[in-house]
Motif scaffolding. Structure first.
Motif, PDB file in Angstrom:
ATOM      1  N   ALA A 185       0.845  -1.187   0.000  1.00 26.77           N
ATOM      2  CA  ALA A 185       0.000   0.000   0.000  1.00 26.77           C
ATOM      3  C   ALA A 185       0.879   1.234   0.000  1.00 26.77           C
ATOM      4  O   ALA A 185       1.741   1.389   0.865  1.00 26.77           O
ATOM      5  CB  ALA A 185      -0.931   0.010   1.209  1.00 26.77           C
ATOM      6  N   GLY A 239       0.603   5.143   0.374  1.00 28.30           N
ATOM      7  CA  GLY A 239      -0.444   5.999   0.916  1.00 28.30           C
ATOM      8  C   GLY A 239      -1.535   5.094   1.460  1.00 28.30           C
ATOM      9  O   GLY A 239      -1.281   4.146   2.191  1.00 28.30           O
ATOM     10  N   ASN A 240      -2.765   5.351   1.083  1.00 33.02           N
ATOM     11  CA  ASN A 240      -3.868   4.526   1.571  1.00 33.02           C
ATOM     12  C   ASN A 240      -4.464   3.663   0.473  1.00 33.02           C
ATOM     13  O   ASN A 240      -5.600   3.202   0.582  1.00 33.02           O
ATOM     14  CB  ASN A 240      -4.963   5.404   2.192  1.00 33.02           C
ATOM     15  CG  ASN A 240      -5.557   6.375   1.176  1.00 33.02           C
ATOM     16  OD1 ASN A 240      -5.048   6.509   0.063  1.00 33.02           O
ATOM     17  ND2 ASN A 240      -6.627   7.055   1.550  1.00 33.02           N
ATOM     18  N   ARG A 241      -3.683   3.429  -0.619  1.00 35.43           N
ATOM     19  CA  ARG A 241      -4.190   2.629  -1.724  1.00 35.43           C
ATOM     20  C   ARG A 241      -3.168   1.561  -2.102  1.00 35.43           C
ATOM     21  O   ARG A 241      -1.961   1.769  -2.008  1.00 35.43           O
ATOM     22  CB  ARG A 241      -4.539   3.506  -2.932  1.00 35.43           C
ATOM     23  CG  ARG A 241      -5.602   4.568  -2.609  1.00 35.43           C
ATOM     24  CD  ARG A 241      -6.041   5.326  -3.834  1.00 35.43           C
ATOM     25  NE  ARG A 241      -6.748   4.484  -4.777  1.00 35.43           N
ATOM     26  CZ  ARG A 241      -8.044   4.204  -4.692  1.00 35.43           C
ATOM     27  NH1 ARG A 241      -8.760   4.672  -3.686  1.00 35.43           N
ATOM     28  NH2 ARG A 241      -8.624   3.436  -5.598  1.00 35.43           N
ATOM     29  N   ARG A 282       3.438   0.140   2.937  1.00 32.92           N
ATOM     30  CA  ARG A 282       3.020  -0.846   3.921  1.00 32.92           C
ATOM     31  C   ARG A 282       2.870  -2.208   3.247  1.00 32.92           C
ATOM     32  O   ARG A 282       2.277  -2.312   2.172  1.00 32.92           O
ATOM     33  CB  ARG A 282       1.685  -0.456   4.572  1.00 32.92           C
ATOM     34  CG  ARG A 282       1.719   0.856   5.302  1.00 32.92           C
ATOM     35  CD  ARG A 282       0.486   1.065   6.176  1.00 32.92           C
ATOM     36  NE  ARG A 282      -0.770   0.727   5.540  1.00 32.92           N
ATOM     37  CZ  ARG A 282      -1.422   1.507   4.684  1.00 32.92           C
ATOM     38  NH1 ARG A 282      -0.900   2.668   4.303  1.00 32.92           N
ATOM     39  NH2 ARG A 282      -2.577   1.137   4.187  1.00 32.92           N
ATOM     40  N   ARG A 325     -11.071  -3.704  -4.045  1.00 34.43           N
ATOM     41  CA  ARG A 325     -10.304  -3.706  -2.800  1.00 34.43           C
ATOM     42  C   ARG A 325      -9.461  -4.974  -2.746  1.00 34.43           C
ATOM     43  O   ARG A 325      -9.776  -5.969  -3.395  1.00 34.43           O
ATOM     44  CB  ARG A 325     -11.223  -3.674  -1.577  1.00 34.43           C
ATOM     45  CG  ARG A 325     -12.142  -2.473  -1.475  1.00 34.43           C
ATOM     46  CD  ARG A 325     -12.963  -2.546  -0.194  1.00 34.43           C
ATOM     47  NE  ARG A 325     -13.762  -3.767  -0.137  1.00 34.43           N
ATOM     48  CZ  ARG A 325     -14.367  -4.218   0.964  1.00 34.43           C
ATOM     49  NH1 ARG A 325     -14.257  -3.541   2.110  1.00 34.43           N
ATOM     50  NH2 ARG A 325     -15.072  -5.332   0.947  1.00 34.43           N
ATOM     51  N   LYS A 341       2.600  -0.247  11.522  1.00 35.25           N
ATOM     52  CA  LYS A 341       2.014   0.057  10.212  1.00 35.25           C
ATOM     53  C   LYS A 341       0.831  -0.859   9.917  1.00 35.25           C
ATOM     54  O   LYS A 341       0.549  -1.188   8.779  1.00 35.25           O
ATOM     55  CB  LYS A 341       3.069  -0.083   9.117  1.00 35.25           C
ATOM     56  CG  LYS A 341       4.205   0.917   9.224  1.00 35.25           C
ATOM     57  CD  LYS A 341       5.164   0.784   8.055  1.00 35.25           C
ATOM     58  CE  LYS A 341       6.271   1.821   8.138  1.00 35.25           C
ATOM     59  NZ  LYS A 341       7.216   1.724   6.999  1.00 35.25           N
ATOM     60  N   SER A 374      -2.524  -2.337   8.965  1.00 34.96           N
ATOM     61  CA  SER A 374      -3.512  -1.839   8.016  1.00 34.96           C
ATOM     62  C   SER A 374      -4.912  -2.292   8.393  1.00 34.96           C
ATOM     63  O   SER A 374      -5.109  -3.251   9.146  1.00 34.96           O
ATOM     64  CB  SER A 374      -3.193  -2.349   6.606  1.00 34.96           C
ATOM     65  OG  SER A 374      -1.957  -1.886   6.163  1.00 34.96           O
ATOM     66  N   GLU A 375      -5.895  -1.602   7.873  1.00 36.10           N
ATOM     67  CA  GLU A 375      -7.255  -2.095   7.910  1.00 36.10           C
ATOM     68  C   GLU A 375      -7.309  -3.395   7.110  1.00 36.10           C
ATOM     69  O   GLU A 375      -6.475  -3.635   6.234  1.00 36.10           O
ATOM     70  CB  GLU A 375      -8.202  -1.060   7.314  1.00 36.10           C
ATOM     71  CG  GLU A 375      -8.318   0.216   8.121  1.00 36.10           C
ATOM     72  CD  GLU A 375      -8.911  -0.035   9.502  1.00 36.10           C
ATOM     73  OE1 GLU A 375      -9.841  -0.869   9.597  1.00 36.10           O
ATOM     74  OE2 GLU A 375      -8.440   0.565  10.474  1.00 36.10           O
ATOM     75  N   ILE A 416      -8.141  -2.735   1.739  1.00 42.20           N
ATOM     76  CA  ILE A 416      -7.486  -1.526   1.242  1.00 42.20           C
ATOM     77  C   ILE A 416      -7.959  -1.261  -0.177  1.00 42.20           C
ATOM     78  O   ILE A 416      -8.010  -2.189  -1.007  1.00 42.20           O
ATOM     79  CB  ILE A 416      -5.940  -1.695   1.253  1.00 42.20           C
ATOM     80  CG1 ILE A 416      -5.441  -2.020   2.667  1.00 42.20           C
ATOM     81  CG2 ILE A 416      -5.261  -0.422   0.756  1.00 42.20           C
ATOM     82  CD1 ILE A 416      -5.310  -3.492   2.952  1.00 42.20           C
ATOM     83  N   ASP A 433      -5.556   0.437  -6.282  1.00 44.41           N
ATOM     84  CA  ASP A 433      -5.223   1.504  -7.226  1.00 44.41           C
ATOM     85  C   ASP A 433      -4.812   0.977  -8.592  1.00 44.41           C
ATOM     86  O   ASP A 433      -5.137   1.576  -9.611  1.00 44.41           O
ATOM     87  CB  ASP A 433      -4.087   2.365  -6.659  1.00 44.41           C
ATOM     88  CG  ASP A 433      -4.232   3.827  -7.016  1.00 44.41           C
ATOM     89  OD1 ASP A 433      -5.376   4.276  -7.239  1.00 44.41           O
ATOM     90  OD2 ASP A 433      -3.211   4.530  -7.075  1.00 44.41           O
ATOM     91  N   PRO A 478      -0.052   9.943  -2.619  1.00 42.15           N
ATOM     92  CA  PRO A 478      -1.016  11.047  -2.630  1.00 42.15           C
ATOM     93  C   PRO A 478      -0.307  12.373  -2.903  1.00 42.15           C
ATOM     94  O   PRO A 478       0.798  12.615  -2.408  1.00 42.15           O
ATOM     95  CB  PRO A 478      -1.614  11.020  -1.219  1.00 42.15           C
ATOM     96  CG  PRO A 478      -1.309   9.659  -0.697  1.00 42.15           C
ATOM     97  CD  PRO A 478      -0.029   9.228  -1.335  1.00 42.15           C
TER      98      PRO A 478
END
Length: 317
Positions: free
Chosen positions: A126, A128-130, A155, A170, A210, A212-213, A216, A219, A306
């Motif tokens: 990942a 950023g967040n993607r 990450r 996702r 780090k 993560s959810e 994710i 992208d 980002p």
């Protein structure tokens, strides 16, 4: 039984998985139990077979209500109820490390397929967040490039198997281990292998700082294409595939394509096409030179990081 977090869900198992994060008792997405026998298959269809190593292969059959994976060395797994129920009957002298590898690899990939997801043979980071997914055949450098991305601030998300949904696109947090060739491990300063599986160095990749959810946003998907390094070639470059080529490429990069065979090809094709409509798929030309890895990772960060926020002007300016 223990409860583990993996592939965006909860695995309840009476087999221990020291490589997975343990969670408290809760409603599982998958239940893995050890049995003494399995009911004979009736009206079954042989889907496919795959050679894993010298003298070791796996075959898969399907009936109206289950898939059955039969490994020469670790035993037989029945996968039923849309992938939620997995029963394992061990082969004599099955080695625990190989059983765990089979479960977290092909067995779970088939369970995810049975549940309606697309499972690719790929590694994930990942930025950023993607997330970006790197797919390709064995020894194409997917895990090595993910390790370089993580060293550059990304990450770690998954290695070897990527669970993907397309509505919305996702990818799930996978098994927190990373497999590297010995040469790649040495490049990153890993001189003593924590663990070896075959010819791969297996590293713990979980980092609580780090974490993560479990899901994710996706992208892009990259098909890793190692290229000869020359003074003129960049460390990495990319070219986007059209939707048809992207769909067919995703089908070819399925985690268990050889086992699913022609009988399930239409199912995989529909899922791959749905993903290719929403997420760009690129061929990623990567110079085959470990000294250029950091430059390749920096370029991928530039593509996906980002954009920095613009400082707002004060009212007094």
């Amino acid at each position: 039984m223990m409860f583990y977090e993996v592939f965006g869900g909860i695995l309840q198992s009476d087999i221990e998985f020291p490589e997975l994060p343990i969670v408290g008792p809760q409603r599982p997405d998958w239940t893995l139990t050890r049995g003494s026998s399995l009911a004979p298959l009736t009206d079954s269809v042989r889907l496919g077979e795959e050679v894993l190593a010298a003298g070791v292969s796996v075959g898969m059959d399907r009936t109206t209500d289950r898939f059955r994976l039969s490994f020469d060395d670790t035993g037989t797994f029945d996968i039923a109820s849309g992938g939620a129920q997995i029963v394992w009957v061990p082969a004599p002298h099955a080695k625990a490390v190989l059983v765990r590898s089979d479960v977290l690899g092909r067995v779970m990939a088939i369970a995810l397929h049975a549940a309606g997801d697309l499972c690719l043979h790929g590694s994930v980071a990942a930025i950023g967040n993607r997330a970006v997914v790197l797919v390709g055949p064995k020894r194409h450098g997917k895990s090595t490039l993910v390790k370089a991305l993580v060293a550059d601030g990304a990450r770690f998300i998954a290695d070897d198997a990527a669970r993907i949904t397309s509505n919305p696109p996702r990818v799930a947090l996978g098994v927190p281990t990373l497999r590297l060739s010995v040469d790649s491990a040495h490049h990153f300063g890993i001189e003593e292998a924590p663990s070896l599986v075959g010819d791969k160095v297996v590293l713990p990749a979980h980092d609580e700082s780090k974490r993560s959810e479990p899901w994710i946003p996706l992208d892009a998907v990259y098909v890793v294409n190692p290229c000869r390094a020359t003074p003129e070639t960049p460390a990495v470059s990319r070219r986007r595939l059209n939707q048809l080529d992207a769909t067919l490429t995703l089908v070819r990069q399925g985690k268990c394509g050889a086992l699913l065979g022609k009988e399930e090809a239409g199912v995989v094709l529909a899922r791959a096409n749905a993903l290719a409509r929403q997420v760009p798929v690129f061929v990623l030309d990567v110079a085959r030179d470990l000294s250029l890895l950091s430059a390749a990772a920096a370029q991928m960060h530039a593509w996906h990081a980002p954009a920095p926020r613009q400082a707002s002007q004060s009212s007094s300016s």
